[in-house]
Design a protein around this motif. Structure first.
Motif, PDB file in Angstrom:
ATOM      1  N   ASP A 224      45.503  68.509  82.903  1.00 32.92           N
ATOM      2  CA  ASP A 224      44.840  67.680  83.016  1.00 32.92           C
ATOM      3  C   ASP A 224      44.596  67.288  84.450  1.00 32.92           C
ATOM      4  O   ASP A 224      45.531  66.461  85.146  1.00 32.92           O
ATOM      5  CB  ASP A 224      45.130  66.070  82.392  1.00 32.92           C
ATOM      6  CG  ASP A 224      43.746  65.284  82.694  1.00 32.92           C
ATOM      7  OD1 ASP A 224      42.963  65.537  83.422  1.00 32.92           O
ATOM      8  OD2 ASP A 224      43.990  64.065  81.886  1.00 32.92           O
TER       9      ASP A 224
ATOM     10  N   ASN B 215      43.012  63.938  85.978  1.00 32.17           N
ATOM     11  CA  ASN B 215      43.190  62.729  85.489  1.00 32.17           C
ATOM     12  C   ASN B 215      42.342  62.035  84.782  1.00 32.17           C
ATOM     13  O   ASN B 215      41.995  60.887  84.877  1.00 32.17           O
ATOM     14  CB  ASN B 215      43.885  61.854  86.302  1.00 32.17           C
ATOM     15  CG  ASN B 215      45.286  62.195  87.111  1.00 32.17           C
ATOM     16  OD1 ASN B 215      46.094  62.970  86.390  1.00 32.17           O
ATOM     17  ND2 ASN B 215      45.533  61.791  88.252  1.00 32.17           N
ATOM     18  N   ASP B 216      41.355  62.828  83.978  1.00 35.24           N
ATOM     19  CA  ASP B 216      40.424  62.288  83.252  1.00 35.24           C
ATOM     20  C   ASP B 216      40.519  62.166  82.005  1.00 35.24           C
ATOM     21  O   ASP B 216      39.590  61.722  81.104  1.00 35.24           O
ATOM     22  CB  ASP B 216      39.087  63.092  83.601  1.00 35.24           C
ATOM     23  CG  ASP B 216      39.120  64.214  83.156  1.00 35.24           C
ATOM     24  OD1 ASP B 216      40.106  65.120  82.585  1.00 35.24           O
ATOM     25  OD2 ASP B 216      37.966  65.017  83.208  1.00 35.24           O
TER      26      ASP B 216
ATOM     27  N   ASP C 165      54.010  67.148  90.539  1.00 34.09           N
ATOM     28  CA  ASP C 165      53.504  66.221  91.547  1.00 34.09           C
ATOM     29  C   ASP C 165      54.506  66.390  92.725  1.00 34.09           C
ATOM     30  O   ASP C 165      55.301  65.253  92.585  1.00 34.09           O
ATOM     31  CB  ASP C 165      53.131  64.799  90.934  1.00 34.09           C
ATOM     32  CG  ASP C 165      52.677  63.938  91.947  1.00 34.09           C
ATOM     33  OD1 ASP C 165      52.280  64.261  93.245  1.00 34.09           O
ATOM     34  OD2 ASP C 165      52.302  62.790  91.687  1.00 34.09           O
TER      35      ASP C 165
ATOM     36  N   GLY D 247      50.329  60.999  92.241  1.00 31.61           N
ATOM     37  CA  GLY D 247      49.703  60.758  90.974  1.00 31.61           C
ATOM     38  C   GLY D 247      48.775  61.882  90.743  1.00 31.61           C
ATOM     39  O   GLY D 247      47.997  61.850  89.461  1.00 31.61           O
ATOM     40  N   LEU D 248      48.684  63.081  91.386  1.00 28.26           N
ATOM     41  CA  LEU D 248      48.085  64.228  91.318  1.00 28.26           C
ATOM     42  C   LEU D 248      49.009  65.556  90.924  1.00 28.26           C
ATOM     43  O   LEU D 248      49.785  65.724  91.636  1.00 28.26           O
ATOM     44  CB  LEU D 248      47.005  64.496  92.360  1.00 28.26           C
ATOM     45  CG  LEU D 248      46.007  63.170  92.413  1.00 28.26           C
ATOM     46  CD1 LEU D 248      45.479  63.606  93.858  1.00 28.26           C
ATOM     47  CD2 LEU D 248      44.984  63.232  91.436  1.00 28.26           C
TER      48      LEU D 248
ATOM     49  N   GLU E 246      51.400  59.071  78.595  1.00 32.33           N
ATOM     50  CA  GLU E 246      50.000  58.804  79.040  1.00 32.33           C
ATOM     51  C   GLU E 246      50.040  57.897  80.420  1.00 32.33           C
ATOM     52  O   GLU E 246      50.322  56.813  80.601  1.00 32.33           O
ATOM     53  CB  GLU E 246      48.915  58.096  78.238  1.00 32.33           C
ATOM     54  CG  GLU E 246      47.673  57.940  78.922  1.00 32.33           C
ATOM     55  CD  GLU E 246      46.505  57.267  77.966  1.00 32.33           C
ATOM     56  OE1 GLU E 246      45.807  56.194  78.392  1.00 32.33           O
ATOM     57  OE2 GLU E 246      46.299  57.994  76.820  1.00 32.33           O
TER      58      GLU E 246
ATOM     59  N   THR F  90      49.416  56.363  84.143  1.00 31.50           N
ATOM     60  CA  THR F  90      48.242  55.526  84.678  1.00 31.50           C
ATOM     61  C   THR F  90      48.075  55.706  86.364  1.00 31.50           C
ATOM     62  O   THR F  90      47.499  56.028  86.927  1.00 31.50           O
ATOM     63  CB  THR F  90      48.137  54.206  84.433  1.00 31.50           C
ATOM     64  OG1 THR F  90      49.346  53.467  84.606  1.00 31.50           O
ATOM     65  CG2 THR F  90      47.898  53.947  82.797  1.00 31.50           C
TER      66      THR F  90
ATOM     67  N   ASN G 154      50.459  61.028  87.174  1.00 32.92           N
ATOM     68  CA  ASN G 154      49.589  61.805  86.520  1.00 32.92           C
ATOM     69  C   ASN G 154      49.235  61.518  85.059  1.00 32.92           C
ATOM     70  O   ASN G 154      50.416  61.035  84.339  1.00 32.92           O
ATOM     71  CB  ASN G 154      50.017  63.252  86.890  1.00 32.92           C
ATOM     72  CG  ASN G 154      51.366  63.595  86.224  1.00 32.92           C
ATOM     73  OD1 ASN G 154      51.462  63.882  84.963  1.00 32.92           O
ATOM     74  ND2 ASN G 154      52.582  63.545  86.979  1.00 32.92           N
ATOM     75  N   ARG G 155      48.439  61.794  84.596  1.00 34.25           N
ATOM     76  CA  ARG G 155      47.874  61.383  83.137  1.00 34.25           C
ATOM     77  C   ARG G 155      48.713  62.015  82.087  1.00 34.25           C
ATOM     78  O   ARG G 155      49.130  61.293  81.179  1.00 34.25           O
ATOM     79  CB  ARG G 155      46.278  61.846  83.030  1.00 34.25           C
ATOM     80  CG  ARG G 155      45.680  61.407  81.848  1.00 34.25           C
ATOM     81  CD  ARG G 155      45.716  59.863  81.547  1.00 34.25           C
ATOM     82  NE  ARG G 155      44.882  59.502  80.280  1.00 34.25           N
ATOM     83  CZ  ARG G 155      43.694  59.081  80.304  1.00 34.25           C
ATOM     84  NH1 ARG G 155      42.869  59.223  81.363  1.00 34.25           N
ATOM     85  NH2 ARG G 155      43.259  58.709  79.429  1.00 34.25           N
ATOM     86  N   GLN G 156      49.107  63.236  82.286  1.00 35.57           N
ATOM     87  CA  GLN G 156      50.045  63.836  81.477  1.00 35.57           C
ATOM     88  C   GLN G 156      51.589  63.416  81.385  1.00 35.57           C
ATOM     89  O   GLN G 156      52.413  63.714  80.440  1.00 35.57           O
ATOM     90  CB  GLN G 156      50.252  65.406  81.542  1.00 35.57           C
ATOM     91  CG  GLN G 156      48.871  66.177  80.878  1.00 35.57           C
ATOM     92  CD  GLN G 156      48.841  67.521  81.292  1.00 35.57           C
ATOM     93  OE1 GLN G 156      48.313  67.836  82.470  1.00 35.57           O
ATOM     94  NE2 GLN G 156      49.243  68.115  80.376  1.00 35.57           N
TER      95      GLN G 156
END
Length: 573
Positions: free
Chosen positions: A98, A101-102, A150, A155-156, A405, A407, A410-412
């Motif tokens: 992801d 991050n959607d 990351d 956060g990416l 998950e 916030t 990163n989303r994963q």
């Protein structure tokens, strides 16, 4: 260190001798007539829930002219589905990430002959090839492995891409920074990634020294050295292979990362040819020692993919290794190494993992039927179909599966530490994206707890520095931990707020909190655990001055009798 862990676990987990048993059932489970093909050095396999329905699916890489195969897991049976991705090039890695991050899984593939490809998921399992727009189109790079992490803690998820091209080829390993707008920038040179060709198969983001920054380990085939890149925390890396003891020169195939001995530090397993594999045990002081000969995992065959797993759910991680060797008279055609809990590994009898006469490459673990016992998928060359080993291990050992998950991270949740405590003793897993030899494991982390009937807590330490704790979670179930919503950050339906800005900071920061945290003490510790400042937050918005702080990473903890929240703070002075 092992002796202390062994003694405590023997008190709390009694099912240490539970036998492992696997049954190869690819055909009956719906995956017949599926091999890699005959491409160069095989490919990878992902045992990953790509559609987000809670069941681990299979994604299988392909030789040139064959499509990538997608098998959806429908209640424990696999169904071949068409995702509209007409990719007939020779693929090595097939990886779900992801990157934006959607909340949905995008697909990244690598290729030795053609271009790497990034397919964006629109949220409805419809995919668009955005490789060129993203800045990731590199043709004829002989790309094998990719790992996502990351490295700058923004956060990416960033990308480390490996190239199996040698010196003078003009190709090299590359680090791509995620810009957060759907594009990536090649920052290899400024980050300090060595630019000679190193015949690299695989790499992995991980935090070897637990300083909160993701480092990178690189495994290279018949090249001068493997490399360990230490993350300096400022966007650059320093190569420390020699000083850490990991800069070996072998025919290295894979980078398998896990905390094999439950000491809270990550170890490295590297596969090799008949000269023998390497088991780097983390000495917890920034160095590693090769324990393969001593602990029984040398193998001395033609090894490729490897994965750590607790096959019997007894609380200790075993090790499964695939091999290119097809003749058992010459060398092991695969090996399942059972961990006896004392740091020694043996190949058990009656495991169901014999008679492997296929040329095997990538492997991965997932859960076919959501019974909490890890299963194994192995990708083979023609004429052999994939192996899908269903776990039938005897005993009634208990377990928990944990998914993350993010916030602020990163989303994963890649790069997070997950700790569980059973009767006061801990186990640790670390989340990765890109593992072993071109593999991707389940999005759930598996923890076996033997015959214990309670878990003290699940603790997640995110890359952002946030720490979530869930007390006494239910056993024999799977849970999803959302960053900032674990115990200590949620009060009923009311979200507790704790924000630090700017971050990174220079001489001051603003602390924003919700009403529940006003009057709470705030403590700032350095990376060594030393307390450097303490104050009380007496309003919803406070300012903290940091003029005497040196540059580096700090941990800020806000705590009262109901909540304890920790965040990471980067100071650049």
């Amino acid at each position: 260190m092992y002796q202390k862990i062994i003694f405590c676990f023997l008190l709390s987990i009694t099912s240490l001798n539970a036998q492992v048993l696997f049954s190869e059932e690819a055909s009956s489970l719906g995956c017949a007539n599926t091999s890699y093909g005959t491409g160069v050095y095989g490919g990878g396999i992902a045992f990953y829930d790509f559609d987000g329905d809670g069941w681990d699916d299979l994604t299988i890489s392909s030789d040139e002219g064959l499509p990538v195969r997608f098998y959806r897991n429908v209640n424990g049976q696999f169904v071949l589905v068409d995702l509209g991705i007409n990719d007939l090039q020779e693929n090595q890695t097939v990886q779900w990430v992801d990157f934006d991050n959607d909340g949905d899984s995008d697909l990244f593939t690598t290729s030795v002959h053609d271009d790497n490809r990034l397919y964006e998921n629109n949220g409805q399992m419809q995919f668009t090839n955005i490789t060129f727009e993203a800045g990731l189109q590199i043709i004829n790079n002989w790309s094998f492995g990719s790992s996502w992490g990351d490295y700058n803690n923004d956060g990416l998820l960033d990308l480390f891409l490996t190239s199996h091209r040698g010196p003078g080829s003009g190709y090299s390993n590359k680090l791509f920074r995620n810009n957060g707008n759907g594009t990536f920038t090649d920052v290899s040179v400024q980050a300090g990634i060595l630019q000679d060709g190193y015949y690299t198969f695989c790499a992995a983001f991980f935090d070897y020294n637990k300083d909160g920054w993701q480092d990178i380990y690189v495994a290279s085939d018949h090249s001068p050295d493997n490399h360990l890149y230490h993350n300096n925390g400022d966007g650059t890396f320093t190569e420390v292979g020699n000083t850490t003891g990991t800069g070996i020169s072998i025919d290295a195939m894979s980078t398998t990362i896990d905390d094999a001995n439950n000491d809270g530090y990550l170890d490295i397993y590297v596969t090799n040819t008949s000269a023998g594999n390497v088991f780097f045990e983390n000495n917890t002081n920034g160095t590693f020692s090769d324990m393969a000969s001593a602990n029984g995992t040398l193998m001395q065959s033609w090894s490729w993919g490897a994965v750590f797993l607790d096959g019997s759910n007894n609380g200790f991680k075993d090790l499964y290794v695939s091999s290119w060797e097809v003749d058992p008279a010459v060398g092991l055609t695969s090996a399942y190494y059972y961990n006896d809990g004392s740091g020694n590994y043996t190949i058990p009898t009656g495991s169901g993992l014999y008679n492997d006469h296929a040329e095997s490459f990538g492997n991965a673990i997932g859960d076919i039927n959501n019974d909490g016992y890890p299963d194994i998928a192995v990708l083979n060359q023609e004429p052999h179909d994939i192996f899908l080993y269903r776990n039938l291990s005897a005993g009634n050992n208990n377990w928990i599966k944990v998914k993350l998950e993010g916030t602020e991270s990163n989303r994963q949740g890649i790069g997070s530490w997950i700790e569980i405590s059973v009767n006061g003793e801990s186990q640790y897993n670390y989340t990765l994206c890109g593992e072993g030899y071109l593999g991707q494991n389940s999005s759930y982390e598996f923890f076996g707890i033997g015959d214990a009937t309670e878990i003290d807590y699940v603790k997640v330490t995110w890359l952002s520095g946030i720490v979530d704790i869930i007390d006494n979670p239910a056993i024999n179930t799977h849970i999803t931990v959302t960053e900032g919503l674990g115990l200590g950050t949620q009060d009923g339906d009311s979200l507790v707020t704790f924000r630090i800005s700017p971050n990174p900071a220079n001489d001051r920061v603003s602390i924003s909190v919700s009403s529940e945290m006003i009057g709470s003490p705030l403590k700032i510790h350095n990376v060594n655990g030393g307390l450097v400042q303490e104050t009380v937050i007496d309003s919803s918005l406070s300012e903290i001055f940091l003029p005497e702080f040196s540059s580096g990473v700090y941990f800020v903890t806000l705590e009262n009798n109901k909540h304890s929240i920790t965040k990471k703070l980067l100071i650049n002075n």
